[in-house]
Write a protein that holds these residues in place. Structure first.
Motif, PDB file in Angstrom:
ATOM      1  N   ASP A   7       0.847  -1.188   0.000  1.00 47.72           N
ATOM      2  CA  ASP A   7       0.000   0.000   0.000  1.00 47.72           C
ATOM      3  C   ASP A   7       0.889   1.246   0.000  1.00 47.72           C
ATOM      4  N   PRO A   8       0.779   2.101  -1.039  1.00 44.39           N
ATOM      5  CA  PRO A   8       1.657   3.279  -1.106  1.00 44.39           C
ATOM      6  C   PRO A   8       1.350   4.301  -0.002  1.00 44.39           C
ATOM      7  N   LEU A   9       0.184   4.199   0.614  1.00 41.07           N
ATOM      8  CA  LEU A   9      -0.165   5.153   1.677  1.00 41.07           C
ATOM      9  C   LEU A   9       0.364   4.722   3.039  1.00 41.07           C
TER      10      LEU A   9
END
Ligand SMILES: [Zn+2]
Ligand SMILES: [Zn+2]
Length: 294
Positions: A7-9
């Motif tokens: 997840d890039p977040l």
């Protein structure tokens, strides 16, 4: 096709299976986990069986295994003869050691979803082992807190919520509990993964695990739906301290703890009771359990 995505977040890993298979409907009548040549176990006799989950809800380049606790369809780990429960622990230990040796495995997660309310689709007593090629988010976060000292070995504010302790294990309500009636079963000795347990620790741990689940059943007056989860770290020389976590979903007849907005969306757990309350409620049961002759 198995997709492993970060997840890039949040930086958290997830596994996505584009080819989720479901158990063929023809198997709906016969139990796939009972002994037999044509069942998923594939053996006519066994005490405890382990095999790759043929229809995992979850899959990745690691493994997903099923552990069948008993050949008898209506057994329950919590009520098996204790020497049988010890055999299951032995299997967990051996699988942890075997999977630890694999280069593609970073983390070995042993767990049981007990009851249909937590997703157990097959009644036959069994648990699962996931071998992840990454550290699952919760474990990754916890590992960082063990780097300088062990928060479980240091005397702290949480020590007031110890329900039971013997030479090998301590049962406590976690200081910052995340679910109502959550309990920890953790070795007194500082040890990171099941592979290091002694025979004595296994004997005692197996029977205490049964006591914990039985105490829930007796307190709530039903076969408690719960998740039983082993937190361990297989990394060589890890400063982690292993534990079993007991997370009941039932809170009595017709009462269920659902995860809702705060927990699901934010990962912020809101619990309407304190560890002191849980200790007070369960302590009389524990006094009774340990009065019974061995
Ligand atoms: Zn069965
Ligand atoms: Zn420790």
């Amino acid at each position: 096709m198995i997709l492993l995505r970060q997840d890039p977040l949040s930086g958290e890993w997830v596994s996505l299976n584009a080819e989720r298979q479901t158990r063929p409907l023809t198997q709906a009548k016969a139990c796939p986990f009972c002994p037999g040549d044509n069942t998923e176990v594939g053996h006519t006799t066994f005490d405890v069986a382990v095999f790759d989950n043929k229809f995992p809800a979850f899959q990745f380049p690691g493994t997903a295994e099923v552990v069948i606790y008993s050949p008898r369809h209506h057994d329950d780990l919590a009520y098996l003869p204790t020497d049988y429960a010890q055999l299951v622990w032995q299997v967990w230990k051996e699988r942890s050691e075997a999977l630890q040796k694999r280069n593609d495995v970073k983390s070995v997660f042993i767990f049981e979803n007990r009851g249909a309310k937590v997703g157990a689709s097959i009644a036959h007593p069994h648990g699962q082992i996931y071998a992840y090629p990454y550290w699952p988010p919760r474990l990754a976060k916890e590992r960082a807190h063990f780097e300088s000292h062990c928060p479980m070995c240091l005397p702290g504010e949480g020590d007031g919520s110890v329900l039971y302790e013997n030479r090998w294990w301590r049962i406590e309500v976690p200081f910052a509990m995340r679910m109502p009636f959550q309990l920890w079963l953790r070795p007194v000795r500082h040890i990171a993964f099941l592979g290091g347990l002694t025979q004595e620790e296994i004997l005692s741990g197996a029977s205490l695990m049964q006591d914990i689940v039985r105490s829930y059943d007796s307190y709530f007056g039903l076969r408690t739906a719960l998740v039983m989860a082993l937190y361990q770290d297989i990394a060589t020389g890890s400063p982690y301290h292993l534990r079993w976590d007991f997370l009941p979903i039932d809170r009595g007849q017709g009462k269920i703890k659902y995860l809702a907005g705060s927990e699901l969306a934010m990962g912020a757990f809101v619990v309407d009771m304190t560890p002191e309350f849980v200790k007070e409620e369960l302590a009389p049961l524990w006094a009774r359990i340990h009065q019974e002759p061995e």
